[in-house]
Design a protein around this motif. Structure first.
Motif, PDB file in Angstrom:
ATOM      1  N   LEU A 216       0.826  -1.207   0.000  1.00  0.00           N
ATOM      2  CA  LEU A 216       0.000   0.000   0.000  1.00  0.00           C
ATOM      3  C   LEU A 216       0.861   1.260   0.000  1.00  0.00           C
ATOM      4  N   LEU A 217       1.879   1.288   0.851  1.00  0.00           N
ATOM      5  CA  LEU A 217       2.753   2.462   0.934  1.00  0.00           C
ATOM      6  C   LEU A 217       3.557   2.653  -0.358  1.00  0.00           C
ATOM      7  N   LYS A 218       4.039   1.564  -0.942  1.00  0.00           N
ATOM      8  CA  LYS A 218       4.796   1.658  -2.191  1.00  0.00           C
ATOM      9  C   LYS A 218       3.909   2.154  -3.326  1.00  0.00           C
ATOM     10  N   ARG A 219       2.699   1.591  -3.437  1.00  0.00           N
ATOM     11  CA  ARG A 219       1.782   2.031  -4.492  1.00  0.00           C
ATOM     12  C   ARG A 219       1.400   3.495  -4.322  1.00  0.00           C
ATOM     13  N   ALA A 220       1.179   3.940  -3.084  1.00  0.00           N
ATOM     14  CA  ALA A 220       0.825   5.340  -2.843  1.00  0.00           C
ATOM     15  C   ALA A 220       1.961   6.253  -3.279  1.00  0.00           C
ATOM     16  N   ASN A 221       3.176   5.902  -2.932  1.00  0.00           N
ATOM     17  CA  ASN A 221       4.339   6.687  -3.326  1.00  0.00           C
ATOM     18  C   ASN A 221       4.482   6.717  -4.846  1.00  0.00           C
ATOM     19  N   ASP A 222       4.338   5.562  -5.483  1.00  0.00           N
ATOM     20  CA  ASP A 222       4.462   5.478  -6.937  1.00  0.00           C
ATOM     21  C   ASP A 222       3.383   6.277  -7.661  1.00  0.00           C
ATOM     22  N   ALA A 223       2.211   6.434  -7.030  1.00  0.00           N
ATOM     23  CA  ALA A 223       1.103   7.164  -7.640  1.00  0.00           C
ATOM     24  C   ALA A 223       1.149   8.664  -7.326  1.00  0.00           C
ATOM     25  N   GLY A 224       2.193   9.117  -6.648  1.00  0.00           N
ATOM     26  CA  GLY A 224       2.326  10.540  -6.341  1.00  0.00           C
ATOM     27  C   GLY A 224       1.647  10.956  -5.048  1.00  0.00           C
ATOM     28  N   GLY A 225       1.190   9.992  -4.278  1.00  0.00           N
ATOM     29  CA  GLY A 225       0.576  10.297  -2.990  1.00  0.00           C
ATOM     30  C   GLY A 225       1.575  10.108  -1.873  1.00  0.00           C
ATOM     31  N   MET A 226       1.061  10.123  -0.673  1.00  0.00           N
ATOM     32  CA  MET A 226       1.924   9.931   0.481  1.00  0.00           C
ATOM     33  C   MET A 226       1.241   8.982   1.457  1.00  0.00           C
ATOM     34  N   GLY A 227       1.997   8.073   1.995  1.00  0.00           N
ATOM     35  CA  GLY A 227       1.484   7.167   3.007  1.00  0.00           C
ATOM     36  C   GLY A 227       2.469   7.096   4.153  1.00  0.00           C
ATOM     37  N   MET A 228       1.931   6.976   5.352  1.00  0.00           N
ATOM     38  CA  MET A 228       2.829   6.854   6.500  1.00  0.00           C
ATOM     39  C   MET A 228       2.257   5.892   7.522  1.00  0.00           C
TER      40      MET A 228
ATOM     41  N   ARG B  98      -5.976  -0.637  23.138  1.00  0.00           N
ATOM     42  CA  ARG B  98      -6.680  -1.910  23.350  1.00  0.00           C
ATOM     43  C   ARG B  98      -6.122  -3.035  22.501  1.00  0.00           C
ATOM     44  N   ASP B  99      -5.513  -2.689  21.356  1.00  0.00           N
ATOM     45  CA  ASP B  99      -5.011  -3.708  20.430  1.00  0.00           C
ATOM     46  C   ASP B  99      -3.613  -3.321  19.961  1.00  0.00           C
ATOM     47  N   PRO B 100      -2.566  -3.713  20.673  1.00  0.00           N
ATOM     48  CA  PRO B 100      -1.206  -3.327  20.293  1.00  0.00           C
ATOM     49  C   PRO B 100      -0.737  -3.955  18.977  1.00  0.00           C
ATOM     50  N   ASP B 101      -1.502  -4.908  18.430  1.00  0.00           N
ATOM     51  CA  ASP B 101      -1.153  -5.510  17.140  1.00  0.00           C
ATOM     52  C   ASP B 101      -1.693  -4.702  15.957  1.00  0.00           C
ATOM     53  N   LEU B 102      -2.459  -3.659  16.223  1.00  0.00           N
ATOM     54  CA  LEU B 102      -3.120  -2.856  15.196  1.00  0.00           C
ATOM     55  C   LEU B 102      -2.127  -2.005  14.403  1.00  0.00           C
ATOM     56  N   TRP B 103      -2.228  -2.087  13.075  1.00  0.00           N
ATOM     57  CA  TRP B 103      -1.506  -1.174  12.186  1.00  0.00           C
ATOM     58  C   TRP B 103      -2.377   0.055  11.997  1.00  0.00           C
ATOM     59  N   VAL B 104      -1.783   1.242  12.027  1.00  0.00           N
ATOM     60  CA  VAL B 104      -2.494   2.481  11.718  1.00  0.00           C
ATOM     61  C   VAL B 104      -1.728   3.152  10.586  1.00  0.00           C
ATOM     62  N   ILE B 105      -2.397   3.281   9.447  1.00  0.00           N
ATOM     63  CA  ILE B 105      -1.779   3.822   8.238  1.00  0.00           C
ATOM     64  C   ILE B 105      -2.555   5.052   7.809  1.00  0.00           C
ATOM     65  N   GLU B 106      -1.847   6.123   7.478  1.00  0.00           N
ATOM     66  CA  GLU B 106      -2.484   7.335   6.958  1.00  0.00           C
ATOM     67  C   GLU B 106      -2.070   7.517   5.512  1.00  0.00           C
ATOM     68  N   LEU B 107      -3.064   7.718   4.648  1.00  0.00           N
ATOM     69  CA  LEU B 107      -2.821   7.927   3.222  1.00  0.00           C
ATOM     70  C   LEU B 107      -3.347   9.281   2.798  1.00  0.00           C
ATOM     71  N   ASP B 108      -2.554  10.002   2.026  1.00  0.00           N
ATOM     72  CA  ASP B 108      -2.964  11.244   1.377  1.00  0.00           C
ATOM     73  C   ASP B 108      -2.813  11.007  -0.117  1.00  0.00           C
ATOM     74  N   ILE B 109      -3.947  10.795  -0.784  1.00  0.00           N
ATOM     75  CA  ILE B 109      -3.912  10.453  -2.205  1.00  0.00           C
ATOM     76  C   ILE B 109      -5.314  10.657  -2.787  1.00  0.00           C
ATOM     77  N   ALA B 110      -5.398  10.855  -4.076  1.00  0.00           N
ATOM     78  CA  ALA B 110      -6.704  10.970  -4.728  1.00  0.00           C
ATOM     79  C   ALA B 110      -7.455   9.648  -4.607  1.00  0.00           C
TER      80      ALA B 110
END
Length: 113
Positions: A14-26, A88-100
């Motif tokens: 997801l992060l690689k595709r966002a970067n490749d598409a001109g967006g930003m993911g963190m 409550r869930d330390p296994d949770l991934w939290v991803i923020e995407l800025d993209i169209a």
């Protein structure tokens, strides 16, 4: 029964595709690499924001489900929500995407089988 791809692999893609598409993911919070849940903070180019989570539907297939506060554009509420979830869930991934079209973009990436 279908095998699900590891969460860490989906997040990397997801992060690689966002970067490749001109967006930003963190990565806001790193979760368990094999089976951690994935929470997405999705920001589009028009200033809209929503929170979605990767979950399983009634048939056991991955789906994106809306979650979080009613006003996910409220940054303080959004931050408080994901931090409580993470407590409550330390296994949770939290991803923020800025993209169209972030919801469509995320679905194409992390729901593909």
């Amino acid at each position: 029964m279908t095998a699900l791809l590891p969460s860490g692999l989906l997040v990397s893609a997801l992060l690689k595709r966002a970067n490749d598409a001109g967006g930003m993911g963190m990565v806001r919070a790193r979760g368990e690499p094999n089976s951690g849940a994935i929470l997405l903070i999705l920001n589009d180019n028009n200033g809209h924001s929503n929170i979605m989570e990767r979950a399983l539907d009634q048939l056991g297939k991955p789906a994106l489900v809306a979650t979080g506060p009613a006003d996910s554009a409220n940054v303080a509420e959004r931050e408080s929500y994901w931090r409580r979830r993470r407590d409550r869930d330390p296994d949770l991934w939290v991803i923020e995407l800025d993209i169209a079209s972030p919801e469509r973009f995320a679905a194409e990436t992390i729901l593909a089988s």
